[in-house]
Every structure is written in structure tokens, then in C-alpha cells.
Design an enzyme around this catalytic site. Structure first.
Site, PDB file in Angstrom:
ATOM      1  N   SER A 227       0.888  -1.024   0.183  1.00 54.29           N
ATOM      2  CA  SER A 227       0.032   0.103  -0.027  1.00 54.29           C
ATOM      3  C   SER A 227       0.962   1.386   0.041  1.00 54.29           C
ATOM      4  CB  SER A 227      -1.028   0.010   1.320  1.00 54.29           C
ATOM      5  OG  SER A 227      -0.284  -0.367   2.187  1.00 54.29           O
ATOM      6  N   HIS A 304       5.772 -12.696   7.741  1.00 55.11           N
ATOM      7  CA  HIS A 304       6.022 -11.305   7.313  1.00 55.11           C
ATOM      8  C   HIS A 304       7.376 -11.277   6.356  1.00 55.11           C
ATOM      9  CE1 HIS A 304       6.462  -7.009   7.286  1.00 55.11           C
ATOM     10  NE2 HIS A 304       5.142  -7.128   7.716  1.00 55.11           N
TER      11      HIS A 304
HETATM   12  N1  AMX Z   1       1.354 -20.143   6.614  1.00 54.55           N
HETATM   13  C1  AMX Z   1       1.881 -21.331   5.817  1.00 54.55           C
HETATM   14  N2  AMX Z   1       2.681 -20.834   4.818  1.00 54.55           N
HETATM   15  C2  AMX Z   1       3.438 -19.758   4.892  1.00 54.55           C
HETATM   16  C3  AMX Z   1       3.122 -18.615   5.983  1.00 54.55           C
HETATM   17  C4  AMX Z   1       2.112 -19.007   6.798  1.00 54.55           C
HETATM   18  N3  AMX Z   1       1.660 -18.100   7.734  1.00 54.55           N
HETATM   19  N4  AMX Z   1       4.031 -17.700   5.935  1.00 54.55           N
HETATM   20  C5  AMX Z   1       4.772 -18.047   4.736  1.00 54.55           C
HETATM   21  N5  AMX Z   1       4.541 -19.301   4.389  1.00 54.55           N
HETATM   22  C6  AMX Z   1       4.875 -19.717   2.990  1.00 54.55           C
HETATM   23  C7  AMX Z   1       4.804 -18.873   1.803  1.00 54.55           C
HETATM   24  O1  AMX Z   1       3.497 -18.950   1.415  1.00 54.55           O
HETATM   25  C8  AMX Z   1       5.820 -19.258   0.978  1.00 54.55           C
HETATM   26  O2  AMX Z   1       5.509 -20.517   0.188  1.00 54.55           O
HETATM   27  P1  AMX Z   1       5.770 -20.947  -1.289  1.00 54.55           P
HETATM   28  O3  AMX Z   1       7.191 -20.647  -1.593  1.00 54.55           O
HETATM   29  O4  AMX Z   1       5.196 -22.218  -1.600  1.00 54.55           O
HETATM   30  O5  AMX Z   1       5.049 -19.840  -2.165  1.00 54.55           O
HETATM   31  C9  AMX Z   1       6.941 -19.659   1.771  1.00 54.55           C
HETATM   32  O6  AMX Z   1       6.588 -19.913   3.122  1.00 54.55           O
HETATM   33  C10 AMX Z   1       8.158 -18.532   1.900  1.00 54.55           C
HETATM   34  O7  AMX Z   1       7.488 -17.426   2.376  1.00 54.55           O
HETATM   35  P2  AMX Z   1       8.238 -16.332   3.399  1.00 54.55           P
HETATM   36  O8  AMX Z   1       9.403 -15.816   2.561  1.00 54.55           O
HETATM   37  O9  AMX Z   1       8.603 -16.614   4.548  1.00 54.55           O
HETATM   38  O10 AMX Z   1       7.307 -15.095   3.276  1.00 54.55           O
HETATM   39  P3  AMX Z   1       6.782 -14.113   2.059  1.00 54.55           P
HETATM   40  O11 AMX Z   1       7.583 -12.816   2.329  1.00 54.55           O
HETATM   41  O12 AMX Z   1       6.717 -14.806   0.803  1.00 54.55           O
HETATM   42  O13 AMX Z   1       5.224 -13.690   2.397  1.00 54.55           O
HETATM   43  C11 AMX Z   1       3.486 -13.205   3.937  1.00 54.55           C
HETATM   44  C12 AMX Z   1       5.020 -13.059   3.650  1.00 54.55           C
HETATM   45  C13 AMX Z   1       3.058 -12.269   4.914  1.00 54.55           C
HETATM   46  C14 AMX Z   1       2.613 -12.955   2.718  1.00 54.55           C
HETATM   47  C15 AMX Z   1       3.210 -14.469   4.179  1.00 54.55           C
HETATM   48  O14 AMX Z   1       3.838 -14.924   5.276  1.00 54.55           O
HETATM   49  C16 AMX Z   1       2.029 -15.059   4.522  1.00 54.55           C
HETATM   50  O15 AMX Z   1       1.055 -15.403   3.433  1.00 54.55           O
HETATM   51  N6  AMX Z   1       1.216 -15.031   5.701  1.00 54.55           N
HETATM   52  C17 AMX Z   1       0.002 -15.151   5.901  1.00 54.55           C
HETATM   53  C18 AMX Z   1      -1.028 -14.113   5.617  1.00 54.55           C
HETATM   54  C19 AMX Z   1      -0.865 -12.580   6.373  1.00 54.55           C
HETATM   55  O16 AMX Z   1      -0.825 -12.854   7.510  1.00 54.55           O
HETATM   56  N7  AMX Z   1      -0.601 -11.711   5.798  1.00 54.55           N
HETATM   57  C20 AMX Z   1      -0.456 -10.219   6.521  1.00 54.55           C
HETATM   58  C21 AMX Z   1       0.765  -9.606   6.321  1.00 54.55           C
HETATM   59  C22 AMX Z   1       0.949  -8.361   7.229  1.00 54.55           C
HETATM   60  C23 AMX Z   1       0.338  -7.424   6.418  1.00 54.55           C
HETATM   61  O17 AMX Z   1       0.557  -6.741   5.366  1.00 54.55           O
HETATM   62  N8  AMX Z   1      -0.861  -6.640   7.030  1.00 54.55           N
END
Ligand code: AMX
Length: 423
Positions: A227, A304
Site C-alpha cells: 500500500s 512477514h
Molecule cells: N502459513 C503457511 N505458509 C506460509 C506462511 C504462513 N503463515 N508464511 C509464509 N508461508 C510460506 C509462503 O506461502 C511461501 O510458500 P511458497 O514458497 O510455496 O509460495 C514460503 O512460506 C516462503 O514465504 P516467506 O518468504 O516466509 O514469506 P513471504 O515474504 O513470501 O510472504 C507473507 C509474507 C506475509 C505474505 C506470508 O507470510 C503469508 O502469506 N502470511 C499469511 C498471510 C498474512 O498474515 N498476511 C499479513 C501480512 C501483514 C500485512 O501486510 N498486513
């Protein structure tokens, strides 16, 4: 400051500050420094610092209302914009200015009334900000002719007007969707957050306290998140505050960003329903987490892109829950989830952060006071986030930041860059 930066870049502009890899380019540019944002900086271990102050420091030092120990969000805006901790008078002035500017033209409400009532609240919110664009002082001044050095001045008007109007717009959407279109007039004697709670229909003093805390801690998270980056990028084309902020809100509406707060409480309710509504045990929570992941879904509220420890914004909300609603069942479940999930996610190599983020708690707090319409939660996040991204946008214009235009390449090009190691 613009002169200082110019001098700094002149003297140091050719210094190398980092290297990045092909993997980073394919992985969403994570960890690549590519922009300057003055309002806040995220430390992977400590969490967010607003102009150098951490969340616990802000909770202690920012001016408060007489009602309780929660900071007034007007103060965090002042801090981000001016760079100095505000006095009580400063915060009072911002509150008054916003109350005076909070006039929403009728055509915005008329436009909202034309949308199907079940349009997602974030879609309505973004559309309402676009409808408000008729009021842009920057766009009007630019049309008339404006020197680059003066860009910040009408941008200041837009930023102040837009922030002051957002609670009214958001409350209108809420009441239209969930309260039969019975609207509540603003009370200009209240502070910005309390007035917002009032217009939503929540006059419980503790809900007003929650709203002050909520709107303060969600205000900014440095510049690279979807955002903030979107608002900055669109603004770099000299789009006004309304166009830029609306674009940023479309990013906040994504499930991996601001929509996660509604996903979390939905997940908690689903978990409870899965176990017939009873308080789940730790073992059941573990089973449900594993089930979620086996279904190929993420555990919402955990992980995150930058943070590598528990989000201090999660802790601030957990402390609020312990102070004001120690027996709330959803909050108890959230504390149990906090014990169960990190060890599970830590065991999965690809997950870089097993700890809770800001969205892991907020839904349970809002639900406690009766705000149970989860789809609306991201709008609350958006009202708060406006303060950070718009303070930054104003600085972008004041500092003369240019059009943003990073290079992009094809995979073909990338393959051609690969340095083959000798066999
Ligand atoms: N549950 C399950 N799997 C998860 C996870 C979770 N909470 N967090 C990360 N992973 C997975 C990712 O989906 C990714 O899988 P892939 O390679 O198969 O696509 C892998 O672990 C690597 O991810 P990462 O490098 O640790 O995180 P990222 O920077 O790619 O993504 C985020 C960060 C927040 C999108 C991710 O942790 C996520 O999807 N969390 C759940 C949704 C969430 O809480 N979002 C809110 C974030 C805060 C905000 O912006 N408001």
C-alpha cells in the site's frame, strides 16, 4: 532538507550500498533497497520505528486523551510529518484542523448509494476516495500552473483534507452495509479516533480507546509494503493524494496484505465451529493448523516479508486484551495459537518468519466490542494507513522525488547475464 539531500547525493551519489541477486529479482525485490521513506523504518527483529521511536516508546511518549493511556493517532501523524514528538497542544491542533476539514461532498455518498450494497467495503472505500478527487487542491493548482517548488503546498491541503474525511466515508460505508443505512452525524468535539468509533455506532469508552490504539499502530510500516509503495509510485506521476491513496488501498485490499485481518478472525471462528463451538485444546489447535496447511492454505496472521520476530503491534494488542478483556474467549484462543503456531512454522524450512504479525490479533478485539463484520476490518486498517502513506506522499513532493521507473528485463535477458562457473 531538500537542499541537504541534494548535497548528500552530490557528494556520495556514486557509492555502492548493496548487491542483489537474480533470485531477489524473481522474489518480489525483497531485501533490495530501492526507495527512501522518511516516516518510519522497519527493523526485522525489533519491528517498526516511527521517526526512531518503537511501538512501546510511542505508547509511552505520545500525547493521550484524558480517557486512558492509549496514544492519540493525531500524534503519530504529527510525528511522521514533522519528525518531532508532538506536545499536547500540537495534537489538539491537528484534531481541531481535521474536525474542521471533515466535509464530505454529497456526490460521494450518492455514488456509494448507487453501488450494490454487498460490494466489498474496500471496493466502496477506494471508489469513495476516487469520487472525492473532485476536491483535489493539488490537481486544480497544477492545472492552473504550479512551480515544482510549490508542489508540497497544495499537496498539504489534499493530505489534511483527505485524512480528515476518511472516517466519515468509512463510517458511511459501514452503516450503509450493516446498519440499514441509518447514519450517525460526526461529533466534532471528539478526537479523530473517538469520533470515528462514534460514527460507526460504538460509543463504549473502551471501544474508543481501542480505536485510538488501533489507528496509531497501523499507521505506517516503512515504504516498501504494497500500500505504501503503490501510493508513492502513483504519486510519483504527480497524481494527487486522492488518486495515489485510492491506488494504495487497492493493494491493501489483497489477502496477503491488509485483508489478512479479516482472514484471521474468520479462521478462528472456523476453528471453533470445527470443534462444535467449544474452547479448543492446544492439541486441537495444532491439528487445525496442520489441516489448514495440508489444504495448501497459509496460516493467516503469521509470517512477514521483512519481520523476523513477533510483531510489536501484535504485542500491543495482546496487552490491550489482557487489560480490558482478560476473559474474552477469542483472545484466549489467540494466545493459545501464539503458543502453538511458531514451533510448527519454524519446522518448515521455506518459511522465514514463524511469528505473528499485526493482523493476528485485531479481529478478536473488534469482535469483543460487537464490530463483527469482518469484511470491514481492512477499511479500518486503511483509515489508519492513510496517515503514514500520505505524510510520505507530502514529503515526496516537498523533496522533489522524481517519477519512479525501475528497469525490467525478460527471462531471456536474465539467462544471458548468467556467469557460467568454469568446469
Ligand atoms: N502459513 C503457511 N505458509 C506460509 C506462511 C504462513 N503463515 N508464511 C509464509 N508461508 C510460506 C509462503 O506461502 C511461501 O510458500 P511458497 O514458497 O510455496 O509460495 C514460503 O512460506 C516462503 O514465504 P516467506 O518468504 O516466509 O514469506 P513471504 O515474504 O513470501 O510472504 C507473507 C509474507 C506475509 C505474505 C506470508 O507470510 C503469508 O502469506 N502470511 C499469511 C498471510 C498474512 O498474515 N498476511 C499479513 C501480512 C501483514 C500485512 O501486510 N498486513
Amino acid at each position: 532538507m531538500a537542499a541537504e539531500i541534494k548535497e548528500f547525493v552530490k557528494e556520495n551519489g556514486n557509492q555502492v550500498i548493496g548487491q542483489y541477486t537474480i533470485e531477489q529479482v524473481y522474489a518480489g525485490m525483497k531485501g533490495m533497497v530501492g526507495m527512501v521513506t522518511e516516516t518510519s523504518k522497519l527493523d526485522p527483529d525489533e519491528g517498526i520505528r516511527f521517526r526512531g521511536y518503537s511501538i512501546p516508546e510511542l505508547c509511552e511518549k505520545l500525547p493521550k486523551s484524558s480517557a486512558g493511556p492509549e496514544p492519540l493517532p493525531e500524534g503519530i501523524f504529527y510525528l511522521m510529518l514533522i519528525g518531532e514528538m508532538p506536545s499536547e497542544d500540537d495534537v489538539h491542533n491537528v484534531s481541531n484542523l481535521w474536525a474542521r476539514r471533515a466535509i464530505v461532498p454529497k456526490h460521494v455518498f450518492d455514488m456509494l448509494d448507487k453501488l450494490p450494497v454487498n460490494t466489498h467495503p474496500m471496493t466502496q472505500f477506494s471508489a469513495a476516495v476516487m469520487a472525492l478527487q473532485t476536491e483535489s487542491v493539488f490537481a486544480a493548482a497544477y492545472r492552473k500552473g504550479l512551480s515544482k517548488k510549490e508542489y508540497w503546498d497544495p499537496m498539504y491541503e489534499d493530505v489534511m483534507n483527505l485524512i480528515s474525511r476518511l472516517p466519515r466515508v468509512a463510517a458511511y460505508i459501514y452503516r450503509r452495509m450493516y446498519k440499514g443505512g441509518v447514519h450517525i452525524e460526526p461529533d466534532p468535539k471528539l478526537d479523530w479516533a473517538a469520533n470515528f468509533a462514534h460514527m460507526l455506532g460504538y460509543d463504549d469508552p473502551d471501544m474508543k480507546k481501542l480505536m485510538r490504539l488501533y489507528l496509531t499502530i497501523h499507521a505506517d510500516h516503512e515504504g516498501g509494503n504494497v500500500s505504501a509503495h503503490t501510493t508513492h509510485l502513483v504519486g510519483s506521476a504527480l497524481s494527487d493524494a486522492y488518486l495515489s491513496f485510492s491506488a494504495g488501498m487497492n493493494g491493501l485490499a489483497g489477502p496477503l496484505h491488509g485483508l489478512a485481518n479479516q482472514e484471521v478472525i474468520r479462521w478462528i471462528i472456523d476453528l471453533r465451529n470445527y470443534y462444535d463451538g467449544a474452547m479448543p485444546t492446544q492439541e486441537q489447535i495444532k491439528e487445525y493448523v496442520l489441516k489448514t496447511m495440508e489444504e495448501g492454505k497459509v496460516v493467516p496472521g503469521y509470517g512477514h516479508a521483512v519481520l523476523r520476530k513477533t510483531d510489536p503491534r501484535f504485542i500491543a494488542q495482546m496487552e490491550f486484551a489482557q487489560a480490558y478483556m482478560p476473559d474474552d474467549e477469542n483472545c484466549k484462543i489467540i494466545r493459545m495459537v501464539y503458543e502453538v503456531v511458531p514451533p510448527i512454522l519454524s519446522g518448515i524450512k521455506k518459511i522465514k518468519n514463524p511469528w505473528p504479525n499485526v493482523d493476528a490479533h485485531s479481529g478478536a478485539l473488534l469482535t469483543h466490542y460487537g464490530l463483527i463484520e469482518y469484511d470491514f476490518y481492512t477499511v479500518l486498517f486503511g483509515v489508519s494507513r492513510a496517515m503514514g502513506v500520505l505524510a510520505s506522499l507530502l514529503w515526496d513532493r516537498a523533496l522533489g522525488h522524481p517519477l519512479e521507473r525501475p528497469g525490467s528485463v525478460t527471462t531471456e535477458w536474465m539467462k544471458g547475464r548468467v556467469v557460467k562457473s568454469p568446469v
